[in-house]
Write an enzyme that holds these catalytic residues in place. Structure first.
Site, mmCIF file in Angstrom:
data_model
loop_
_atom_site.group_PDB
_atom_site.id
_atom_site.type_symbol
_atom_site.label_atom_id
_atom_site.label_comp_id
_atom_site.label_asym_id
_atom_site.label_seq_id
_atom_site.Cartn_x
_atom_site.Cartn_y
_atom_site.Cartn_z
ATOM 1 N N ASP A 82 0.845 -1.194 0.000
ATOM 2 C CA ASP A 82 0.000 0.000 0.000
ATOM 3 C C ASP A 82 0.881 1.244 0.000
ATOM 4 O OD1 ASP A 82 -2.447 1.364 0.111
ATOM 5 O OD2 ASP A 82 -2.419 1.451 2.303
ATOM 6 N N GLY A 209 -9.025 4.943 3.084
ATOM 7 C CA GLY A 209 -9.581 5.671 4.220
ATOM 8 C C GLY A 209 -11.013 5.301 4.542
ATOM 9 N N ALA A 210 -11.318 3.990 4.539
ATOM 10 C CA ALA A 210 -12.704 3.564 4.784
ATOM 11 C C ALA A 210 -13.048 3.446 6.262
ATOM 12 C CB ALA A 210 -12.978 2.234 4.091
#
Length: 280
Positions: A82, A209-210
């Protein structure tokens, strides 16, 4: 089974309008919780790390653990980099055995971002590894990724279409209102913009950014092409909370097998809840 790439699982999710959960891994306990939660729901899952996390783990240990987890798992498991910061970081992960990478050139000028991503796609696809990239600016804090939320820039759909076409990436992370880290209030997601991006790109979209985004908003985003949903902050918060609670109740305990267990079990339940939510 062995580690799988994200390409096949995300293409199926995109075609059938559901999403795959991608969870930040920071230690063995969190990794085991992620796998257990996905197995309880019977769905594929993505383990992901930033470069700072694999440096903390030390790469040989991380790869050995991820391979062991995948081999014993009853569901497909991918290992994803990521926010790869450079071609160097991507190459480290490709050589080690990651099955998916993200290169983040979103802070670069548009043409420079394209140039970097194209090079990463070239080397990654030579070894059969899919690539995710980002256009626009997703604010907030995630490990060593820090972006001032006031300087967030939404993704332009026309530029997104060109970006995806010219780079040949397999999945695309647009900026449409989410942010890394904890939210002070429910974010105002730009769903009309997301739909325009979907139409312009026609590849699986990624929601960064959940953590803290409402279930309703996540499900709506999935209906508009989001096929990979990233969670990290919620896991870290819950893990720390459970450890603090345990030591308040058992201040003299020194056995990691005892104080890690309730934290891991809580994370397993959270992961199962999240991945079931993604089966919109």
């Amino acid at each position: 089974m062995t580690l799988v790439t994200t390409k096949e699982i995300l293409e199926d999710a995109y075609a059938n309008r559901y999403a795959v959960g991608a969870f930040g891994v920071h230690n063995l306990e969190i990794m085991k919780a992620i796998i257990s939660g996905a197995e309880a729901a019977g769905v594929p899952v993505i383990l992901q790390t930033t470069s700072s996390t694999y440096k903390y783990f030390e790469m040989p240990y991380l790869i050995a653990l991820a391979n062991a987890a995948a081999e014993q798992s009853s569901v497909p498991v991918a290992l994803h980099l990521d926010h790869g910061e450079s071609l160097k970081h991507v190459m480290e992960c490709l050589r080690a055995g990651y099955t998916s990478v993200m290169i983040d050139g979103s802070g670069l000028p548009f043409e420079d971002n394209i140039k970097l991503v194209k090079r990463v796609v070239e080397v990654s696809k030579a070894v059969g590894v899919p690539v995710e990239a980002e256009l626009g600016t997703i604010g907030g804090v995630e490990d060593d990724v820090v972006v001032d939320e006031t300087k967030s820039v939404f993704t332009d759909p026309e530029m997104a279409g060109r970006f995806v076409h010219e780079t040949g990436i397999d999945s695309f992370a647009p900026a449409f209102g989410t942010a890394h880290g904890a939210y002070r209030e429910e974010p105002k997601l730009q769903f009309d913009l997301l739909d325009q991006i979907r139409q312009a790109t026609n590849v699986p979209l990624v929601m960064h950014g959940a953590s803290g985004v409402s279930e309703e908003s996540v499900r709506k985003a999935i209906g508009l092409g989001v096929s990979k949903v990233n969670f990290s902050t919620e896991l870290k918060d819950l893990f720390a909370e459970q450890l603090r609670s345990y030591f308040i109740e058992h201040p003299a305990e020194n056995d990691p097998r005892k104080y890690f267990l309730p934290a891991r079990e809580s994370l397993t339940k959270l992961v199962e809840k999240k991945v079931r939510m993604l089966q919109a």
